[in-house]
Enzyme design. Structure first.
Site, PDB file in Angstrom:
ATOM      1  N   LYS A  22      14.004  26.568  45.241  1.00  0.00           N
ATOM      2  CA  LYS A  22      14.678  27.373  43.891  1.00  0.00           C
ATOM      3  C   LYS A  22      14.067  26.786  42.819  1.00  0.00           C
ATOM      4  CE  LYS A  22      18.573  24.804  42.657  1.00  0.00           C
ATOM      5  NZ  LYS A  22      18.585  24.350  40.771  1.00  0.00           N
ATOM      6  N   ASN A  23      13.555  25.502  43.139  1.00  0.00           N
ATOM      7  CA  ASN A  23      13.124  25.517  41.490  1.00  0.00           C
ATOM      8  C   ASN A  23      11.820  25.698  41.231  1.00  0.00           C
ATOM      9  OD1 ASN A  23      15.501  23.275  41.113  1.00  0.00           O
ATOM     10  ND2 ASN A  23      15.004  21.541  40.576  1.00  0.00           N
ATOM     11  N   CYS A 116      25.864  20.980  31.384  1.00  0.00           N
ATOM     12  CA  CYS A 116      25.989  21.638  32.307  1.00  0.00           C
ATOM     13  C   CYS A 116      26.545  19.674  32.820  1.00  0.00           C
ATOM     14  CB  CYS A 116      24.993  21.732  32.937  1.00  0.00           C
ATOM     15  SG  CYS A 116      23.126  20.519  33.433  1.00  0.00           S
ATOM     16  N   ARG A 121      21.603  17.948  28.654  1.00  0.00           N
ATOM     17  CA  ARG A 121      20.577  18.977  28.791  1.00  0.00           C
ATOM     18  C   ARG A 121      20.031  19.978  27.741  1.00  0.00           C
ATOM     19  NH1 ARG A 121      21.030  20.773  35.409  1.00  0.00           N
ATOM     20  NH2 ARG A 121      18.588  20.329  34.849  1.00  0.00           N
ATOM     21  N   LEU A 125      11.921  20.264  23.126  1.00  0.00           N
ATOM     22  CA  LEU A 125      10.855  19.792  23.948  1.00  0.00           C
ATOM     23  C   LEU A 125      10.695  21.295  23.816  1.00  0.00           C
ATOM     24  CD1 LEU A 125      10.981  16.997  26.293  1.00  0.00           C
ATOM     25  CD2 LEU A 125      10.450  16.966  24.060  1.00  0.00           C
ATOM     26  N   ASP A 306      16.935  15.254  41.716  1.00  0.00           N
ATOM     27  CA  ASP A 306      17.933  15.883  42.691  1.00  0.00           C
ATOM     28  C   ASP A 306      17.928  15.003  44.127  1.00  0.00           C
ATOM     29  OD1 ASP A 306      17.899  17.089  40.486  1.00  0.00           O
ATOM     30  OD2 ASP A 306      16.426  18.406  41.721  1.00  0.00           O
ATOM     31  N   ARG A 398      24.645  27.532  44.666  1.00  0.00           N
ATOM     32  CA  ARG A 398      23.954  27.379  43.785  1.00  0.00           C
ATOM     33  C   ARG A 398      22.132  27.318  44.389  1.00  0.00           C
ATOM     34  NH1 ARG A 398      24.990  24.242  38.288  1.00  0.00           N
ATOM     35  NH2 ARG A 398      22.792  25.014  38.216  1.00  0.00           N
TER      36      ARG A 398
END
Ligand code: UD1
Length: 420
Positions: A22-23, A116, A121, A125, A306, A398
């Site tokens: 996903k990432n 979130c 978050r 940057l 994660d 998700r």
């Protein structure tokens, strides 16, 4: 809201085929905006975050399709001002679209993704880097939007923290153009290397990904391509943790040991037998796992934040006391209160460390409040006496393509209920 009813399970055995990460896929989808040609991606999981990103691309005029793991995106004619702000606010990764949109169109207005479940978050940057590349950035706090003007011109960006998203956004912003961009202090995650490989497949010139110094030499035009994103190391780590919870013998096809070094080290301390093979990783465990004295989450190649909830879930039943410290996100231990409802002996020391004393768990009604914390509840429930109900499955959807079906294919007994 759906719920999973998880029954106690004795062991897991069989084979899992990993799908694309996903990432990696989310920034790659955003990068599709950089070319007017068609891009095809294969091996993609059906995840709600991916559906949302495709809908965002469709809202600016991109043609998208997703069928049996194959995604096609064609951004021939796009309008940066028709972007769907409600969808942008829904997923954090929507911010990835900013760099590519600016590079392609020279202007964009996006909704700020906001905080979130796992923390604030901020995107300072990302925006600071774009400013250095010559983009005018105007934040509108009342509307919660940011308006940017100007094509990124190239320059030298020094990231004060190796943010994955900021590194990716800047790489994409710099990919088209005539000048050179240098990113010092870049993040080094495998998904960054994958984005660089994808961009280079489109004809870009990105060098150094995987180190803390990335150089992007702007290329006037990028073309279409067919690409297979890197396998999901976090999903691989989830199944390893699950074997740690109940034992068994699982082969994770597609898992890449090099991407999981820090996690494999911890799982081996726990006593898991891990064999790295050419095409995947075999994980075996018999009996109770051992505690891991100290684990600290860090940017890659450190232990991945994660995987932190999954590791804690596996340590809940371990012999002895473990301490896990979170350094990336301030709200990442909320799932611990749910584990306590299953009888877990986990104490939070301040908001960034969990002290875990291994013991057996019992079934309880718990709810997921974020993606990885939710997956941790499901795997912890595999060892709990009786039945547990995990609600809030939408969070888990998700990032996992049917976690319950895959665990069932390994011998678990999980039923999905649709609650009205
Ligand atoms: C990505 C991953 C997420 C993972 C995280 C850290 C994706 C889609 N998501 O998220 O699963 O947990 O990396 O490995 O790839 N920060 C700032 N300002 C910024 C950007 C970040 O202060 O502009 C801070 C964040 O609040 C956090 C830390 O930097 O404390 C790391 O964030 P970052 O690496 O940017 O994570 P994401 O890219 O959002």
């Amino acid at each position: 809201m759906d719920a999973l009813v998880v029954s106690k399970c004795n062991k897991l055995s069989g084979k899992i085929n990993l799908y694309g990460a996903k990432n990696a896929i989310l920034p790659i989808l955003a990068a599709c905006v950089l070319t007017s040609d068609e891009v095809q991606l294969c091996g993609c999981p059906h995840l709600s975050d991916i559906d949302d990103m495709l809908a965002i691309i469709a809202s600016i005029g991109g043609k998208v399709s997703f069928n049996r793991g194959q995604i096609s995106v064609c951004c021939k004619a796009i309008n940066p001002y028709t972007i769907d702000h409600a969808l942008m606010r829904k997923i954090r990764s929507s911010v990835f679209i900013l760099g590519p949109l600016l590079s392609r169109c020279g202007e964009a207005e996006i909704a700020l993704p906001g905080g979130c479940e796992i923390g604030q978050r901020p995107i300072d940057l990302h925006l600071g880097g774009l400013k250095i590349l010559g983009v005018d950035v105007e934040e509108s706090p009342y509307k919660n939007t940011v308006r940017c003007k100007g094509r990124p011109r190239g320059g030298i960006v020094r990231l004060k923290y190796p943010s994955v998203g900021a590194t990716e956004n800047l790489m994409m912003a710099a990919a088209i153009g005539t000048q050179k961009t240098v990113i010092y202090g870049a993040a080094k995650e495998p998904e960054i290397v994958d984005l660089a490989m994808f961009l280079n497949t489109l004809g870009a010139r990105v060098f150094g990904a995987g180190t803390d110094l990335i150089v992007v030499e702007g290329k006037g035009r990028l073309h279409g391509a067919r690409y297979k994103p890197v396998p999901d190391r976090i999903v691989a780590g989830t199944y390893m943790a699950a074997v740690g919870v109940v034992g068994g013998d699982v082969y994770i096809e597609g898992a890449i040991g090099d991407h999981l070094d820090a996690a494999l080290h911890k799982f081996r301390i726990m006593g898991l037998d891990i064999e790295e093979e050419q095409r995947g990783i075999r994980v075996r465990q018999n009996g109770r796992v051992k505690a891991v004295k100290q684990t600290v989450t860090l940017p890659y190649p450190g232990f991945a934040t994660d995987l932190q909830p999954l590791l804690v879930a596996a340590l809940c039943g371990a012999e002895g006391e473990s301490v896990v410290t979170e350094t990336l996100f301030e709200n990442r231990f909320r799932y611990v209160y749910q584990l306590q409802r299953m009888g877990a002996d986990v104490i939070l020391d301040g908001c960034n460390s969990a002290i875990i004393k291994g013991k057996s768990l019992f079934g309880a009604d718990v709810y997921a409040q974020d993606l990885r914390g939710g997956a941790a509840l499901v795997i912890a429930a595999l060892s709990a006496d009786g039945q547990s109900t995990v609600s809030g499955v939408e969070y888990i959807d998700r990032g996992y393509q049917s976690l319950s079906d895959e665990l069932n294919s390994l011998g678990a007994n999980i039923k999905r209920l649709t609650l009205k």
